[in-house]
Motif scaffolding. Structure first.
Motif, short mmCIF file in Angstrom:
data_model
loop_
_atom_site.label_atom_id
_atom_site.label_comp_id
_atom_site.label_asym_id
_atom_site.label_seq_id
_atom_site.Cartn_x
_atom_site.Cartn_y
_atom_site.Cartn_z
N SER A 1 41.69 44.09 33.10
CA SER A 1 41.92 42.83 33.83
C SER A 1 40.58 42.29 34.30
O SER A 1 39.68 43.05 34.65
CB SER A 1 42.84 43.06 35.04
OG SER A 1 44.09 43.57 34.63
N ARG A 2 40.50 40.96 34.34
CA ARG A 2 39.27 40.29 34.78
C ARG A 2 39.58 39.34 35.94
O ARG A 2 40.68 38.77 36.02
CB ARG A 2 38.64 39.49 33.64
CG ARG A 2 37.27 38.90 33.97
CD ARG A 2 36.81 37.93 32.90
NE ARG A 2 36.76 38.52 31.59
CZ ARG A 2 35.74 39.25 31.13
NH1 ARG A 2 34.70 39.48 31.90
NH2 ARG A 2 35.77 39.74 29.91
N SER A 3 38.64 39.18 36.83
CA SER A 3 38.79 38.23 37.94
C SER A 3 38.74 36.80 37.41
O SER A 3 37.76 36.41 36.75
CB SER A 3 37.68 38.45 38.97
OG SER A 3 37.67 37.42 39.93
N GLY B 1 36.61 43.00 37.95
CA GLY B 1 37.80 43.35 37.18
C GLY B 1 38.24 44.78 37.41
O GLY B 1 37.79 45.46 38.33
N GLU B 2 39.12 45.24 36.54
CA GLU B 2 39.71 46.56 36.66
C GLU B 2 40.11 47.07 35.28
O GLU B 2 40.55 46.30 34.41
CB GLU B 2 40.94 46.50 37.56
CG GLU B 2 41.66 47.82 37.75
CD GLU B 2 42.91 47.66 38.59
OE1 GLU B 2 42.81 47.86 39.82
OE2 GLU B 2 43.98 47.35 38.02
N ILE B 3 39.96 48.38 35.06
CA ILE B 3 40.45 49.02 33.85
C ILE B 3 41.35 50.17 34.25
O ILE B 3 40.99 50.99 35.11
CB ILE B 3 39.30 49.54 32.97
CG1 ILE B 3 38.44 48.38 32.45
CG2 ILE B 3 39.84 50.35 31.79
CD1 ILE B 3 37.23 48.82 31.64
N ARG B 4 42.52 50.23 33.63
CA ARG B 4 43.44 51.36 33.79
C ARG B 4 43.53 52.07 32.45
O ARG B 4 43.77 51.45 31.42
CB ARG B 4 44.81 50.89 34.24
CG ARG B 4 44.83 50.26 35.62
CD ARG B 4 46.20 49.68 35.93
NE ARG B 4 47.24 50.68 35.81
CZ ARG B 4 48.36 50.52 35.10
NH1 ARG B 4 48.58 49.39 34.44
NH2 ARG B 4 49.27 51.48 35.03
N LEU B 5 43.33 53.39 32.50
CA LEU B 5 43.21 54.18 31.28
C LEU B 5 43.93 55.49 31.47
O LEU B 5 43.84 56.11 32.53
CB LEU B 5 41.72 54.43 31.00
CG LEU B 5 41.31 55.28 29.81
CD1 LEU B 5 41.67 54.59 28.50
CD2 LEU B 5 39.81 55.55 29.87
N ARG C 1 40.75 34.16 43.90
CA ARG C 1 40.72 34.65 42.53
C ARG C 1 41.68 35.84 42.42
O ARG C 1 41.90 36.56 43.39
CB ARG C 1 39.31 35.07 42.11
CG ARG C 1 38.31 33.93 42.17
CD ARG C 1 36.90 34.40 41.82
NE ARG C 1 36.75 34.75 40.42
CZ ARG C 1 36.48 33.86 39.46
NH1 ARG C 1 36.37 32.57 39.76
NH2 ARG C 1 36.35 34.27 38.20
N SER C 2 42.25 36.04 41.25
CA SER C 2 43.18 37.14 41.01
C SER C 2 42.83 37.84 39.71
O SER C 2 42.12 37.28 38.86
CB SER C 2 44.62 36.63 40.92
OG SER C 2 45.04 36.02 42.12
N LEU C 3 43.31 39.04 39.57
CA LEU C 3 43.11 39.76 38.32
C LEU C 3 44.08 39.23 37.26
O LEU C 3 45.29 39.14 37.51
CB LEU C 3 43.34 41.26 38.51
CG LEU C 3 42.29 42.02 39.32
CD1 LEU C 3 42.71 43.48 39.47
CD2 LEU C 3 40.92 41.93 38.65
N GLN C 4 43.54 38.88 36.11
CA GLN C 4 44.34 38.42 34.99
C GLN C 4 44.13 39.39 33.82
O GLN C 4 42.99 39.69 33.44
CB GLN C 4 43.93 37.01 34.57
CG GLN C 4 44.07 35.97 35.67
CD GLN C 4 45.52 35.79 36.11
OE1 GLN C 4 46.40 35.59 35.28
NE2 GLN C 4 45.75 35.87 37.41
#
Length: 335
Positions: free
Chosen positions: A268-270, A256-260, A280-283
């Motif tokens: 966002s999680r895969s 996943g990814e975190i924007r802060l 798979r995509s980030l949701q």
């Protein structure tokens, strides 16, 4: 008898402020900012402090400070300290005077200093402040307020629990208007960005190279580095010519990814991709910025805990602030 002694006897902690400008007091009038958003506002909001004085060479600022907070104004910081005996002293002046006032506080027996960022205007001065702290003459809390903000605390917990898997890399962006030169943005607001990365990762950034002119005003300069312990890559972009303010940290995980950042809180999680078969995509996950974040109040509550002896060290020491300045120093030197 010093004014501070009288108030201390009543159970409230006497607090003095050196430098009564924007971050010390004036920004409290900003209708858009989360409150409290100034040192004076946070001191009052703790419910444990009373402001016993504000020192500033500017007579008009002293007048506004006294009217807003009901505290006497002083043109001489030393006079204020001796007259009011503060247990918490806020140093909210230009960085080139921080060392002078921290050393003054240590000599006068002030137990806790809340110091504005950046810690100092030079590495040599910052090292001397850190040495004062290390000797135990007083406790220093540097205003890198993201260490006390609930959104940053939640992200730090996510890193520790591996909620989105392993952290694989960090990219960060800092823009502070159209005309600011890169080195000024890096020194004055890059301290926040770099210290936040250190806080989130429990690690320290080491600079490997720089691309672009650090004293330029065009486009961007890029700082490439690696976390000392985790060995993970970090890229920081500092830019000019943008007609907006922007601070963002993007953390890339295995799942996943975190924007802060300022006004940014996106997780966002895969997941199985709705766009491409067999991928798979980030949701995006339903996450809201915690309200209030408590960034300034959390910092000052910690100053109270330090003054009352309930806490030995702050979460934002002079040593922490020195580490952030060291990164900036390295970035400014490398080609």
């Amino acid at each position: 008898m010093p004014l501070g002694g009288i108030i201390s006897a009543s159970g409230m902690i006497p607090a003095g402020v050196i430098g009564t400008g924007r971050i010390a007091s004036l920004l409290e009038e900003d209708p858009l900012r989360e409150k409290p958003c100034t040192h004076a506002g946070a001191l009052v909001a703790t419910g444990r402090c009373t402001i016993v004085g504000g020192a500033d060479h500017d007579e008009e600022r002293r007048r506004l400070f006294s009217r807003r907070w009901g505290a006497p104004g002083f043109s001489d910081p030393l006079e204020m300290i001796r007259a009011t005996a503060p247990k918490i002293l806020v140093v909210a002046t230009h960085p080139d005077s921080h060392e002078r006032y921290v050393a003054m506080a240590a000599r006068e027996g002030v137990p806790v200093v809340v110091c504005e960022k950046p810690l100092a205007h030079t590495m040599a001065s910052a090292r001397r402040i850190a040495r004062i702290e290390k000797k135990g003459a007083l406790k220093i809390l540097v205003n890198h307020e993201r260490r006390f903000s609930r959104d940053y605390e939640l992200v730090r917990d996510a890193l520790r629990s591996r909620a989105l898997g392993s952290l694989l890399g960090i990219t960060a962006t800092l823009f502070f208007g159209k005309n600011q030169p890169h080195h000024r943005v890096l020194h004055h607001d890059g301290t926040h960005l770099i210290d936040a990365i250190h806080f989130l990762t429990d690690d320290t950034l080491r600079v490997r190279r720089r691309v672009g002119a650090v004293r330029g005003r065009r486009s961007s300069v890029f700082v490439h580095g690696v976390l000392k312990n985790g060995k993970l890559p970090v890229v920081i972009e500092v830019g000019s010519e943008r007609d907006y303010l922007h601070l963002e940290i993007r953390l890339s995980f295995s799942s996943g990814e975190i924007r802060l950042g300022n006004g940014i809180f996106s997780w966002s999680r895969s997941e199985v991709s709705p766009h491409y078969s067999s991928y798979r995509s980030l949701q995006e996950l339903p996450r809201l910025v915690p309200e209030p974040t408590g960034y300034f109040l959390g910092m000052m509550n910690e100053a109270v805990a330090l003054a009352e002896g309930r806490q030995e060290h702050s979460r934002s020491t002079a040593a922490d602030a020195l580490a952030a300045l060291r990164v900036i120093h390295e970035a400014s030197r490398r080609v």
